[in-house]
Design a protein around this motif. Structure first.
Motif, PDB file in Angstrom:
ATOM      1  N   ASN A 325      44.752 -19.221  -3.223  1.00 36.27           N
ATOM      2  CA  ASN A 325      44.121 -18.354  -2.233  1.00 36.27           C
ATOM      3  C   ASN A 325      43.924 -19.127  -0.936  1.00 36.27           C
ATOM      4  OD1 ASN A 325      42.121 -16.896  -0.684  1.00 36.27           O
ATOM      5  ND2 ASN A 325      41.743 -15.689  -2.523  1.00 36.27           N
ATOM      6  N   VAL A 326      44.474 -18.580   0.155  1.00 37.78           N
ATOM      7  CA  VAL A 326      44.418 -19.285   1.433  1.00 37.78           C
ATOM      8  C   VAL A 326      42.990 -19.375   1.961  1.00 37.78           C
ATOM      9  CG1 VAL A 326      44.806 -17.213   2.829  1.00 37.78           C
ATOM     10  CG2 VAL A 326      45.513 -19.438   3.706  1.00 37.78           C
ATOM     11  N   VAL A 327      42.149 -18.418   1.607  1.00 36.67           N
ATOM     12  CA  VAL A 327      40.748 -18.457   2.048  1.00 36.67           C
ATOM     13  C   VAL A 327      40.026 -19.640   1.407  1.00 36.67           C
ATOM     14  CG1 VAL A 327      38.558 -17.216   2.068  1.00 36.67           C
ATOM     15  CG2 VAL A 327      40.691 -15.976   2.423  1.00 36.67           C
ATOM     16  N   ILE A 328      40.242 -19.835   0.101  1.00 35.59           N
ATOM     17  CA  ILE A 328      39.624 -20.973  -0.593  1.00 35.59           C
ATOM     18  C   ILE A 328      40.177 -22.279  -0.043  1.00 35.59           C
ATOM     19  CG2 ILE A 328      39.376 -22.120  -2.830  1.00 35.59           C
ATOM     20  CD1 ILE A 328      39.390 -19.390  -4.148  1.00 35.59           C
ATOM     21  N   LEU A 329      41.467 -22.304   0.272  1.00 36.34           N
ATOM     22  CA  LEU A 329      42.075 -23.499   0.854  1.00 36.34           C
ATOM     23  C   LEU A 329      41.398 -23.857   2.170  1.00 36.34           C
ATOM     24  CD1 LEU A 329      44.374 -25.630   1.132  1.00 36.34           C
ATOM     25  CD2 LEU A 329      45.692 -23.832   2.284  1.00 36.34           C
ATOM     26  N   ASN A 330      41.242 -22.893   3.057  1.00 32.64           N
ATOM     27  CA  ASN A 330      40.637 -23.164   4.361  1.00 32.64           C
ATOM     28  C   ASN A 330      39.170 -23.548   4.241  1.00 32.64           C
ATOM     29  OD1 ASN A 330      43.035 -22.615   5.700  1.00 32.64           O
ATOM     30  ND2 ASN A 330      42.567 -20.438   5.937  1.00 32.64           N
ATOM     31  N   THR A 331      38.455 -22.913   3.309  1.00 32.20           N
ATOM     32  CA  THR A 331      37.040 -23.248   3.107  1.00 32.20           C
ATOM     33  C   THR A 331      36.893 -24.684   2.607  1.00 32.20           C
ATOM     34  OG1 THR A 331      36.514 -20.936   2.584  1.00 32.20           O
ATOM     35  CG2 THR A 331      34.933 -22.602   1.876  1.00 32.20           C
ATOM     36  N   THR A 332      37.738 -25.052   1.650  1.00 30.94           N
ATOM     37  CA  THR A 332      37.703 -26.425   1.113  1.00 30.94           C
ATOM     38  C   THR A 332      38.064 -27.438   2.183  1.00 30.94           C
ATOM     39  OG1 THR A 332      38.344 -25.571  -1.064  1.00 30.94           O
ATOM     40  CG2 THR A 332      38.601 -27.933  -0.689  1.00 30.94           C
ATOM     41  N   ARG A 333      39.092 -27.132   2.963  1.00 33.96           N
ATOM     42  CA  ARG A 333      39.501 -28.031   4.039  1.00 33.96           C
ATOM     43  C   ARG A 333      38.360 -28.244   5.037  1.00 33.96           C
ATOM     44  NH1 ARG A 333      44.822 -28.422   6.373  1.00 33.96           N
ATOM     45  NH2 ARG A 333      45.333 -26.366   5.551  1.00 33.96           N
ATOM     46  N   GLU A 334      37.652 -27.158   5.376  1.00 31.99           N
ATOM     47  CA  GLU A 334      36.544 -27.255   6.325  1.00 31.99           C
ATOM     48  C   GLU A 334      35.421 -28.127   5.777  1.00 31.99           C
ATOM     49  OE1 GLU A 334      33.858 -24.169   8.993  1.00 31.99           O
ATOM     50  OE2 GLU A 334      34.409 -23.615   6.947  1.00 31.99           O
ATOM     51  N   GLU A 335      35.052 -27.894   4.519  1.00 38.17           N
ATOM     52  CA  GLU A 335      33.962 -28.668   3.911  1.00 38.17           C
ATOM     53  C   GLU A 335      34.296 -30.155   3.869  1.00 38.17           C
ATOM     54  OE1 GLU A 335      33.460 -26.829   0.134  1.00 38.17           O
ATOM     55  OE2 GLU A 335      32.415 -25.054   0.927  1.00 38.17           O
ATOM     56  N   ILE A 336      35.528 -30.489   3.509  1.00 44.05           N
ATOM     57  CA  ILE A 336      35.924 -31.899   3.442  1.00 44.05           C
ATOM     58  C   ILE A 336      35.999 -32.510   4.841  1.00 44.05           C
ATOM     59  CG2 ILE A 336      37.850 -33.431   2.858  1.00 44.05           C
ATOM     60  CD1 ILE A 336      38.317 -31.751   0.378  1.00 44.05           C
ATOM     61  N   ASN A 337      36.444 -31.722   5.832  1.00 44.66           N
ATOM     62  CA  ASN A 337      36.517 -32.241   7.206  1.00 44.66           C
ATOM     63  C   ASN A 337      35.140 -32.609   7.742  1.00 44.66           C
ATOM     64  OD1 ASN A 337      39.281 -32.038   7.350  1.00 44.66           O
ATOM     65  ND2 ASN A 337      39.276 -30.051   8.392  1.00 44.66           N
ATOM     66  N   TYR A 338      34.138 -31.785   7.441  1.00 40.26           N
ATOM     67  CA  TYR A 338      32.771 -32.115   7.855  1.00 40.26           C
ATOM     68  C   TYR A 338      32.341 -33.461   7.273  1.00 40.26           C
ATOM     69  CZ  TYR A 338      31.766 -27.496   9.882  1.00 40.26           C
ATOM     70  OH  TYR A 338      31.751 -26.383  10.665  1.00 40.26           O
ATOM     71  N   LYS A 339      32.671 -33.673   6.001  1.00 35.90           N
ATOM     72  CA  LYS A 339      32.262 -34.914   5.339  1.00 35.90           C
ATOM     73  C   LYS A 339      33.041 -36.112   5.875  1.00 35.90           C
ATOM     74  CE  LYS A 339      30.707 -32.606   1.133  1.00 35.90           C
ATOM     75  NZ  LYS A 339      30.859 -32.444  -0.341  1.00 35.90           N
ATOM     76  N   ILE A 340      34.293 -35.893   6.269  1.00 38.82           N
ATOM     77  CA  ILE A 340      35.082 -36.983   6.842  1.00 38.82           C
ATOM     78  C   ILE A 340      34.480 -37.432   8.170  1.00 38.82           C
ATOM     79  CG2 ILE A 340      37.303 -37.523   7.927  1.00 38.82           C
ATOM     80  CD1 ILE A 340      38.661 -35.847   5.773  1.00 38.82           C
ATOM     81  N   VAL A 341      34.083 -36.469   8.987  1.00 42.25           N
ATOM     82  CA  VAL A 341      33.434 -36.809  10.263  1.00 42.25           C
ATOM     83  C   VAL A 341      32.168 -37.618  10.012  1.00 42.25           C
ATOM     84  CG1 VAL A 341      32.268 -35.857  12.301  1.00 42.25           C
ATOM     85  CG2 VAL A 341      34.399 -34.827  11.486  1.00 42.25           C
ATOM     86  N   ASP A 342      31.390 -37.211   9.022  1.00 40.34           N
ATOM     87  CA  ASP A 342      30.156 -37.922   8.698  1.00 40.34           C
ATOM     88  C   ASP A 342      30.437 -39.343   8.216  1.00 40.34           C
ATOM     89  OD1 ASP A 342      27.205 -37.911   8.135  1.00 40.34           O
ATOM     90  OD2 ASP A 342      27.929 -38.191   6.082  1.00 40.34           O
ATOM     91  N   ILE A 343      31.506 -39.491   7.396  1.00 38.07           N
ATOM     92  CA  ILE A 343      31.853 -40.824   6.874  1.00 38.07           C
ATOM     93  C   ILE A 343      32.259 -41.753   8.021  1.00 38.07           C
ATOM     94  CG2 ILE A 343      33.582 -42.080   5.511  1.00 38.07           C
ATOM     95  CD1 ILE A 343      33.576 -39.676   3.573  1.00 38.07           C
ATOM     96  N   VAL A 344      33.062 -41.257   8.942  1.00 36.14           N
ATOM     97  CA  VAL A 344      33.512 -42.074  10.077  1.00 36.14           C
ATOM     98  C   VAL A 344      32.325 -42.508  10.928  1.00 36.14           C
ATOM     99  CG1 VAL A 344      34.864 -42.070  12.211  1.00 36.14           C
ATOM    100  CG2 VAL A 344      35.810 -41.069  10.125  1.00 36.14           C
ATOM    101  N   GLU A 345      31.404 -41.579  11.192  1.00 32.47           N
ATOM    102  CA  GLU A 345      30.241 -41.896  12.020  1.00 32.47           C
ATOM    103  C   GLU A 345      29.311 -42.892  11.316  1.00 32.47           C
ATOM    104  OE1 GLU A 345      28.532 -38.132  12.898  1.00 32.47           O
ATOM    105  OE2 GLU A 345      29.940 -37.685  14.551  1.00 32.47           O
ATOM    106  N   ARG A 346      29.095 -42.733  10.003  1.00 33.14           N
ATOM    107  CA  ARG A 346      28.187 -43.622   9.268  1.00 33.14           C
ATOM    108  C   ARG A 346      28.712 -45.053   9.216  1.00 33.14           C
ATOM    109  NH1 ARG A 346      28.115 -43.003   4.435  1.00 33.14           N
ATOM    110  NH2 ARG A 346      29.256 -41.081   3.937  1.00 33.14           N
ATOM    111  N   ASN A 347      30.028 -45.200   9.283  1.00 37.51           N
ATOM    112  CA  ASN A 347      30.604 -46.543   9.235  1.00 37.51           C
ATOM    113  C   ASN A 347      30.809 -47.146  10.628  1.00 37.51           C
ATOM    114  OD1 ASN A 347      31.566 -47.403   6.314  1.00 37.51           O
ATOM    115  ND2 ASN A 347      31.882 -45.171   6.484  1.00 37.51           N
ATOM    116  N   GLY A 348      30.291 -46.472  11.648  1.00 37.38           N
ATOM    117  CA  GLY A 348      30.322 -47.016  12.997  1.00 37.38           C
ATOM    118  C   GLY A 348      31.676 -46.973  13.661  1.00 37.38           C
TER     119      GLY A 348
END
Length: 358
Positions: A325-348
């Motif tokens: 399901n493309v909707v589930i794909l996009n939702t999962t991609r969005e959730e992981i992207n938010y966490k990637i941004v947080d990981i990059v920022e936390r590591n300076g």
């Protein structure tokens, strides 16, 4: 009474009153008779999921037309054309023949209209039954065979009119088409191609109603497979009609047959990011991806330091989502992207400019 025995246009007033009375009665009782006849038909094909009201709405107009035609036939038994008009017999071309043949055509049309509405009503019943099954194949067959039955009945009605009303030898007509039939076939080349393509789609079953497909630049869910075309509803809600011949002539991808959908992103970090920081970011992103509930565990994907680009250090993030399901794909991609941004920022670390996606 002398008045009733008097004549108007060589017809007795008494007969004219009978004619008018029958027509008025027909107009008054057509609704009641149509409902009564619909009840009789409904008893033979009733189904809990399809209401009697639906049956009435579908059959009322054609049944009322049929009843009016019967009343007109009965009423005209009391009248005749004046001999002073010098009309030729109905076997010879003239007013009588035109009126008779028009009446016969409309009568045959009304019967065909009733049968078509019955086919549509029965198809509703089968669609309700098909909706209760797990397979989507019957959801696809019901509308197809409904259209096939309607087309067959329409062609039969046409040839019936030619044979009964106009006294044309239908068999000789069809046999004698010859070159004319070939010309018609060539003129309807695309229509015939689409018809044969629809048959091939039902034989090969590359997709069924409800599947998500991609062909050329169109991606969406299949809503209906018809004689000539297939309707596809895209993600933005628009409905695209694709000729069936294109579906069999081009490469088509059925997204619904996938066990998973793949997502891929390219994370570009500034070149002053240390190797230890990159290694930590890669590790944390992989752990985050693995921990997500929608990840396809047999083949989750991998996160790696992909290389050194022009003005950036690139991290490739690739993972598989456990859904087609493309909707589930996009939702999962969005959730992981938010966490990637947080990981990059936390590591300076900081993203390089510009940020892109693979």
């Amino acid at each position: 009474m002398e008045f009733l025995e008097s004549e108007i246009l060589e017809n007795k007033v008494n007969d004219i009153l009978w004619f008018i009375g029958i027509i008025i009665v027909g107009l008054l009782v057509k609704r009641l008779l149509s409902i009564s006849l619909s009840k009789i038909l409904y008893r033979f094909i009733r189904h809990d999921k399809v209401s009697f009201h639906t049956c009435i709405e579908m059959l009322r107009k054609p049944v009322e037309l049929f009843i009016i035609l019967l009343m007109v036939y009965i009423a005209f038994q009391y009248l005749h054309f004046p001999t002073s008009w010098n009309l030729v017999a109905r076997e010879t071309f003239g007013l009588r023949m035109v009126v008779l043949k028009c009446y016969q055509c409309v009568l045959i049309f009304s019967i065909s209209w009733i049968l078509i509405r019955l086919i549509k009503f029965i198809s509703l019943i089968f669609q309700e039954r098909a909706a209760l099954t797990e397979t989507k194949l019957d959801d696809q067959f019901v509308p197809f065979f409904k259209d096939l039955a309607i087309v067959t009945l329409s062609v039969t009605t046409f040839f019936t009119m030619l044979g009964i009303v106009f006294k044309i030898d239908v068999v000789a007509l069809v046999t004698g088409l010859g070159i004319g039939g070939l010309a018609i076939a060539l003129a309807a080349k695309e229509t015939l191609e689409n018809l044969f393509a629809s048959l091939m789609l039902f034989m090969d079953l590359p997709f069924v109603v409800g599947d998500n497909i991609q062909i050329d630049k169109v991606t969406g869910d299949v809503e209906k497979i018809g004689f000539r075309s297939t309707r596809v509803k895209t993600v933005d809600g628009s409905v695209v009609t694709i000729p069936n011949r294109l579906l069999t002539a081009q490469a088509l991808e059925n997204m619904s047959t996938r066990q998973f959908r793949r997502a891929k992103s390219l994370i570009r970090l500034q070149q002053d990011t240390s190797a230890d920081t990159i290694q930590k970011i890669v590790s944390e992103i992989q752990e985050t991806v693995m921990a997500h509930k929608n990840i396809y565990t047999p083949d989750p994907g991998v996160t790696r330091f992909d290389g050194i680009g022009d003005g950036s250090l690139d991290i490739q993030v690739a993972y598989n989502v456990d859904s087609n399901n493309v909707v589930i794909l996009n939702t999962t991609r969005e959730e992981i992207n938010y966490k990637i941004v947080d990981i990059v920022e936390r590591n300076g670390a900081k993203f390089a400019n510009p940020v892109g996606r693979a």
